[in-house]
Design a protein around this motif. Structure first.
Motif, PDB file in Angstrom:
ATOM      1  N   SER A  54       0.827  -1.207   0.000  1.00 23.89           N
ATOM      2  CA  SER A  54       0.000   0.000   0.000  1.00 23.89           C
ATOM      3  C   SER A  54       0.865   1.261   0.000  1.00 23.89           C
ATOM      4  CB  SER A  54      -0.926  -0.017   1.215  1.00 23.89           C
ATOM      5  OG  SER A  54      -1.704   1.142   1.254  1.00 23.89           O
ATOM      6  N   ASP A  55       1.951   1.259   0.793  1.00 20.84           N
ATOM      7  CA  ASP A  55       2.869   2.408   0.800  1.00 20.84           C
ATOM      8  C   ASP A  55       3.435   2.642  -0.597  1.00 20.84           C
ATOM      9  OD1 ASP A  55       2.719   2.940   3.593  1.00 20.84           O
ATOM     10  OD2 ASP A  55       4.219   1.386   3.997  1.00 20.84           O
ATOM     11  N   CYS A  62       1.308   6.422  -7.190  1.00 24.16           N
ATOM     12  CA  CYS A  62       0.343   7.526  -7.336  1.00 24.16           C
ATOM     13  C   CYS A  62       1.002   8.898  -7.343  1.00 24.16           C
ATOM     14  CB  CYS A  62      -0.704   7.462  -6.224  1.00 24.16           C
ATOM     15  SG  CYS A  62      -1.837   6.069  -6.413  1.00 24.16           S
ATOM     16  N   GLU A  63       2.186   9.001  -6.784  1.00 17.08           N
ATOM     17  CA  GLU A  63       2.924  10.264  -6.781  1.00 17.08           C
ATOM     18  C   GLU A  63       3.864  10.365  -7.981  1.00 17.08           C
ATOM     19  OE1 GLU A  63       2.530  12.792  -4.547  1.00 17.08           O
ATOM     20  OE2 GLU A  63       0.917  11.621  -3.619  1.00 17.08           O
ATOM     21  N   ASP A  69      14.713   5.322  -7.837  1.00 13.27           N
ATOM     22  CA  ASP A  69      15.340   6.460  -7.162  1.00 13.27           C
ATOM     23  C   ASP A  69      14.824   6.666  -5.738  1.00 13.27           C
ATOM     24  OD1 ASP A  69      16.742   7.014  -9.512  1.00 13.27           O
ATOM     25  OD2 ASP A  69      15.156   8.335 -10.266  1.00 13.27           O
ATOM     26  N   ALA A  70      13.583   6.297  -5.497  1.00 12.12           N
ATOM     27  CA  ALA A  70      12.990   6.518  -4.173  1.00 12.12           C
ATOM     28  C   ALA A  70      13.576   5.535  -3.160  1.00 12.12           C
ATOM     29  CB  ALA A  70      11.476   6.350  -4.243  1.00 12.12           C
ATOM     30  N   LEU A  71      13.912   6.043  -1.985  1.00 13.01           N
ATOM     31  CA  LEU A  71      14.443   5.198  -0.918  1.00 13.01           C
ATOM     32  C   LEU A  71      13.318   4.757   0.008  1.00 13.01           C
ATOM     33  CD1 LEU A  71      17.720   7.125   0.029  1.00 13.01           C
ATOM     34  CD2 LEU A  71      17.434   5.200  -1.558  1.00 13.01           C
TER      35      LEU A  71
END
Length: 184
Positions: A54-55, A62-63, A69-71
């Motif tokens: 879900s996170d 959704c963002e 790249d996201a940690l």
């Protein structure tokens, strides 16, 4: 249901752990390989958060962020509510329902020893799924009850890692800082 059934008896031992600097893509691949819907985020053997499917959907997909790249530390749910292995399954379900969570990391002697999920409990007794559903319907989140729980993460006063944070005046504080407040 027998009230004597303890979390320790049905929890999954050896939960899958990732470091906060792991990329979301790497964490998602680990989740896929292990056929699980979450990983515990740990720093120096202290759980500081949880990353769920879900996170990833809400905070990455959704963002429109790039999972490469996201940690994990940027999108994990933190701090996390934890429990001890010697509580009953009914108490674990109560915590999950009142805190609006589906996964409960289990801590013993300040160490992560397992995790229990609503799915684990429902496999044992489908009737418990009904109880969990009722608790979550009573109120989406019981803030007072949530604040009375034990958290794992970083102390907001001294930044020390702890598996025994308590909510004091809306801040999560470790035992040492709580003791310091008593002498002020």
């Amino acid at each position: 249901m027998n009230k004597d059934v303890l979390v320790k008896e049905i929890m999954k031992t050896k939960p899958v752990i990732v470091q906060p600097f792991t990329t979301v893509l790497e964490a998602a691949q680990i989740m896929k390989e292990n056929k699980i819907g979450n990983v515990i985020v740990s720093e120096i053997n202290h759980p500081i958060g949880i990353l769920t499917e879900s996170d990833i959907i809400k905070k990455v997909v959704c963002e429109n962020k790039n999972a490469q790249d996201a940690l994990v530390e940027e999108v994990m749910s933190s701090p996390i509510i934890v429990a001890e292995p010697y509580i009953s399954l009914q108490e674990a379900l109560k915590i999950m329902g009142k805190c609006n969570i589906r996964r409960l990391p289990i801590i013993e002697n300040s160490q992560l020893v397992g995790i229990i999920t609503q799915r684990d409990i429902s496999r044992l007794s489908p009737a418990l799924t009904e109880i969990a559903h009722e608790w979550s319907n009573i109120s989406t989140k019981d803030e007072e009850y949530v604040q009375s729980q034990t958290f794992s993460g970083k102390c907001e006063d001294c930044n020390a890692l702890s598996t025994n944070l308590k909510s004091i005046d809306g801040r999560l504080i470790c035992d040492d800082c709580i003791d310091g407040l008593k002498y002020e």
